[in-house]
Design a protein around this motif. Sequence first.
Motif, mmCIF file in Angstrom:
data_model
loop_
_atom_site.group_PDB
_atom_site.id
_atom_site.type_symbol
_atom_site.label_atom_id
_atom_site.label_comp_id
_atom_site.label_asym_id
_atom_site.label_seq_id
_atom_site.Cartn_x
_atom_site.Cartn_y
_atom_site.Cartn_z
ATOM 1 N N ALA A 151 0.982 -1.039 -0.008
ATOM 2 C CA ALA A 151 -0.079 0.207 -0.015
ATOM 3 C C ALA A 151 1.037 1.251 0.028
ATOM 4 C CB ALA A 151 -0.889 0.052 1.231
ATOM 5 N N TYR A 152 1.895 1.051 0.861
ATOM 6 C CA TYR A 152 2.683 2.512 0.939
ATOM 7 C C TYR A 152 3.506 2.604 -0.564
ATOM 8 C CZ TYR A 152 6.508 5.421 1.984
ATOM 9 O OH TYR A 152 7.614 6.614 1.881
ATOM 10 N N MET A 153 3.882 1.657 -1.103
ATOM 11 C CA MET A 153 4.517 1.781 -2.397
ATOM 12 C C MET A 153 3.440 2.169 -3.707
ATOM 13 S SD MET A 153 7.063 -1.683 -2.274
ATOM 14 C CE MET A 153 7.960 -1.409 -3.856
ATOM 15 N N ARG A 154 2.600 1.783 -3.401
ATOM 16 C CA ARG A 154 1.635 2.196 -4.559
ATOM 17 C C ARG A 154 1.010 3.754 -4.054
ATOM 18 N NH1 ARG A 154 -2.838 -2.831 -4.171
ATOM 19 N NH2 ARG A 154 -2.133 -3.669 -6.428
ATOM 20 N N GLU A 155 1.399 4.338 -3.059
ATOM 21 C CA GLU A 155 1.118 5.622 -3.008
ATOM 22 C C GLU A 155 2.532 6.562 -3.038
ATOM 23 O OE1 GLU A 155 -1.772 7.233 -2.150
ATOM 24 O OE2 GLU A 155 -2.499 5.311 -2.428
ATOM 25 N N HIS A 156 3.542 5.945 -3.126
ATOM 26 C CA HIS A 156 4.717 6.531 -3.462
ATOM 27 C C HIS A 156 4.803 6.889 -4.811
ATOM 28 C CE1 HIS A 156 9.118 7.362 -3.877
ATOM 29 N NE2 HIS A 156 9.293 7.368 -2.301
ATOM 30 N N PRO A 157 5.406 8.402 -5.006
ATOM 31 C CA PRO A 157 5.230 8.886 -6.675
ATOM 32 C C PRO A 157 6.083 8.474 -7.596
ATOM 33 C CG PRO A 157 6.327 10.363 -4.810
ATOM 34 C CD PRO A 157 5.639 9.324 -3.986
ATOM 35 N N LEU A 158 7.103 7.519 -6.799
ATOM 36 C CA LEU A 158 8.096 6.666 -7.845
ATOM 37 C C LEU A 158 7.582 5.281 -8.024
ATOM 38 C CD1 LEU A 158 11.421 8.632 -7.630
ATOM 39 C CD2 LEU A 158 9.863 8.820 -9.682
ATOM 40 N N GLY A 159 7.362 4.720 -6.675
ATOM 41 C CA GLY A 159 7.249 3.579 -6.475
ATOM 42 C C GLY A 159 5.987 2.875 -7.513
ATOM 43 N N ARG A 160 4.720 3.912 -7.365
ATOM 44 C CA ARG A 160 3.642 3.521 -8.056
ATOM 45 C C ARG A 160 4.004 3.432 -9.557
ATOM 46 N NH1 ARG A 160 0.998 9.337 -7.517
ATOM 47 N NH2 ARG A 160 1.123 8.811 -5.666
ATOM 48 N N GLU A 161 5.230 3.619 -10.154
ATOM 49 C CA GLU A 161 5.575 3.701 -11.556
ATOM 50 C C GLU A 161 6.195 2.253 -11.731
ATOM 51 O OE1 GLU A 161 7.577 6.778 -13.073
ATOM 52 O OE2 GLU A 161 6.821 8.336 -11.970
ATOM 53 N N LEU A 162 6.399 1.331 -11.048
ATOM 54 C CA LEU A 162 7.031 0.151 -10.908
ATOM 55 C C LEU A 162 6.084 -0.810 -11.518
ATOM 56 C CD1 LEU A 162 9.178 0.185 -7.697
ATOM 57 C CD2 LEU A 162 10.336 -0.064 -9.844
ATOM 58 N N THR A 163 6.516 -1.590 -12.592
ATOM 59 C CA THR A 163 5.685 -2.714 -12.910
ATOM 60 C C THR A 163 4.991 -3.493 -11.699
ATOM 61 O OG1 THR A 163 6.777 -2.705 -15.114
ATOM 62 C CG2 THR A 163 5.603 -4.568 -14.651
ATOM 63 N N ALA A 164 5.983 -4.224 -10.929
ATOM 64 C CA ALA A 164 5.546 -5.020 -10.231
ATOM 65 C C ALA A 164 4.537 -4.238 -8.992
ATOM 66 C CB ALA A 164 6.755 -5.425 -9.096
ATOM 67 N N VAL A 165 4.796 -3.117 -8.669
ATOM 68 C CA VAL A 165 3.605 -2.314 -7.705
ATOM 69 C C VAL A 165 2.301 -2.278 -8.539
ATOM 70 C CG1 VAL A 165 3.350 -0.208 -6.579
ATOM 71 C CG2 VAL A 165 5.806 -1.389 -6.689
ATOM 72 N N ARG A 166 2.510 -1.784 -9.852
ATOM 73 C CA ARG A 166 1.362 -1.509 -10.442
ATOM 74 C C ARG A 166 0.212 -2.890 -10.547
ATOM 75 N NH1 ARG A 166 4.326 0.859 -14.661
ATOM 76 N NH2 ARG A 166 3.992 -0.875 -15.976
ATOM 77 N N ASP A 167 1.241 -4.114 -10.800
ATOM 78 C CA ASP A 167 0.356 -5.427 -11.008
ATOM 79 C C ASP A 167 0.273 -5.868 -9.668
ATOM 80 O OD1 ASP A 167 0.838 -4.766 -13.727
ATOM 81 O OD2 ASP A 167 2.449 -6.194 -13.875
ATOM 82 N N GLY A 168 0.645 -5.382 -8.654
ATOM 83 C CA GLY A 168 0.119 -6.213 -7.234
ATOM 84 C C GLY A 168 1.134 -7.200 -6.986
ATOM 85 N N ARG A 169 2.539 -7.109 -7.677
ATOM 86 C CA ARG A 169 3.208 -8.372 -7.351
ATOM 87 C C ARG A 169 4.352 -8.166 -6.636
ATOM 88 N NH1 ARG A 169 3.775 -12.326 -12.287
ATOM 89 N NH2 ARG A 169 3.867 -13.666 -10.398
ATOM 90 N N VAL A 170 4.199 -7.467 -5.382
ATOM 91 C CA VAL A 170 5.258 -7.307 -4.280
ATOM 92 C C VAL A 170 4.971 -8.209 -3.117
ATOM 93 C CG1 VAL A 170 6.299 -5.519 -2.700
ATOM 94 C CG2 VAL A 170 5.351 -5.149 -4.994
ATOM 95 N N TYR A 171 5.859 -9.023 -2.792
ATOM 96 C CA TYR A 171 5.403 -9.902 -1.776
ATOM 97 C C TYR A 171 6.459 -10.219 -0.698
ATOM 98 C CZ TYR A 171 2.368 -11.769 -5.889
ATOM 99 O OH TYR A 171 1.825 -11.930 -6.797
ATOM 100 N N ARG A 172 6.018 -10.973 0.463
ATOM 101 C CA ARG A 172 7.117 -11.291 1.395
ATOM 102 C C ARG A 172 8.272 -12.226 0.741
ATOM 103 N NH1 ARG A 172 3.464 -14.355 5.252
ATOM 104 N NH2 ARG A 172 2.402 -14.716 3.384
ATOM 105 N N GLY A 173 9.484 -12.184 1.124
ATOM 106 C CA GLY A 173 10.529 -12.692 0.518
ATOM 107 C C GLY A 173 11.061 -13.901 1.210
ATOM 108 N N GLY A 174 10.379 -14.311 2.293
ATOM 109 C CA GLY A 174 10.800 -15.707 2.788
ATOM 110 C C GLY A 174 11.877 -15.613 3.805
ATOM 111 N N TYR A 175 12.102 -16.626 4.576
ATOM 112 C CA TYR A 175 13.136 -16.781 5.647
ATOM 113 C C TYR A 175 14.525 -16.631 5.281
ATOM 114 C CZ TYR A 175 8.819 -19.139 7.451
ATOM 115 O OH TYR A 175 7.569 -19.354 7.782
ATOM 116 N N LEU A 176 15.177 -15.984 6.197
ATOM 117 C CA LEU A 176 16.688 -16.132 6.143
ATOM 118 C C LEU A 176 17.121 -17.547 6.377
ATOM 119 C CD1 LEU A 176 19.133 -14.022 5.475
ATOM 120 C CD2 LEU A 176 19.276 -13.994 7.914
ATOM 121 N N PHE A 177 16.860 -17.940 7.461
ATOM 122 C CA PHE A 177 17.046 -19.593 8.042
ATOM 123 C C PHE A 177 15.861 -20.390 7.621
ATOM 124 C CE2 PHE A 177 19.140 -16.544 11.230
ATOM 125 C CZ PHE A 177 20.477 -16.773 10.571
#
Length: 409
Positions: free
Chosen positions: A337-363
């Motif tokens: 939601a924050y990235m979608r409101e960011h003036p530059l973040g909203r221009e990213l393809t992944a953000v526009r498509d809603g394809r920003v996700y949690r990245g998994g565990y370190l361990f």
Amino acid sequence: MAHDDAGYGAPTRRDYLRYGGVAVASGLLAGCVGSSEPEETETTAATETSAPTGTETGTGTGTETGTPAGDGSHSVTMEPVGTVEFESVPERWIAYDGGYADMAVALGKGSGLTGIGSADRYYTYVYDELPGVSVDLEAIEANPEVRTKEEFYELENDVHLYDPGMLINWFDWDRADVEEVSSNVGPFLGNLIFRRSDEWHDYRYYTLYEAFETVAEVFQETERYEVLKAFHDEFIADVRAELPPADERPNVFLTYEGTAEPETFSPYRLDDRGTSKKQWRDLGVTDALAGTDIENLSTTNRGELDYENLLEVDPDVILVRGHERKSAAEFRETVLAYMREHPLGRELTAVRDGRVYRGGYLFQGPIHNLFLTERAAKQLYPDVFGEVGGDERLFDRERVAEIVTGGSE
């Protein structure tokens, strides 16, 4: 840390566990000097040539030796410690990270845990989906960051699943401290495998299932390990059989950013063969940073990308680490939601498509990996495997629980 042994007196440890063979070989740990406790980040350097590519499984060579003697005693070998002799199967144990703890839980040993070295990165909620599988949460709460000699003496564990090189380089131990605790309390056995870039780690690395096989030898649970390994291999093969052609797969940017309002992003490269990226390799993803001169996050490179830098890459999918206590919905309602409101973040393809996700565990251990692979498959290929947060299950929880609890092997 202080090296004053006053107050310990005579060894307090039961005398049925002892180092044997090469033990903590001075040459392996000599010169391991470093500093700084790890952040919720990792580094990558694909310099290890012994690990297999693609799907990572044990090969029957995870332990150089794992020899039962028929009377309950057995030996296990793992770099950097060498060969450890056990006169009986360990009952009380501790692990530094959630990956090794998860290995022991997967072998049915969850009740023997006395604490953890890094509780904030051990994600036990996955066990809630496995009937009868659990770990001693009270022990974790009571001992969430076991890193000092004093704590090791107090807990009196039969085995410590820690890489001693990590203790020396991150927590200011020296070889004498390692040898003292090994002799007076119980042996160390472990190898830092979540990343492959620490300069002090100049000994063999292990894949997730090679390390898991070693831990199975420690607890004399090789048969249970083999059954779970076969389940894993079949699961990964089934998922890979459904993947779209390589040229139709999204490119992925993996990053660390712990805040819910990200302004900069610490970059990872996916060519590392550490265990923390196993699911991405198994799913055949393309690194969005491939072909760029952007360096991977490391202990010496703390560079970050801002939104302008990221727009030059413009990945199809963005995976953000540091948010594993959030649900998929909570992540979307905060970070995305924050990235979608960011003036530059909203221009990213992944953000526009809603394809920003949690990245998994370190361990991650073997149980973690099943869940993380399922999640990642949905993140990357929702048309094939279903949407993230959907009801589709890619592996049989009941079967995993049966293997772990010994209900049906």
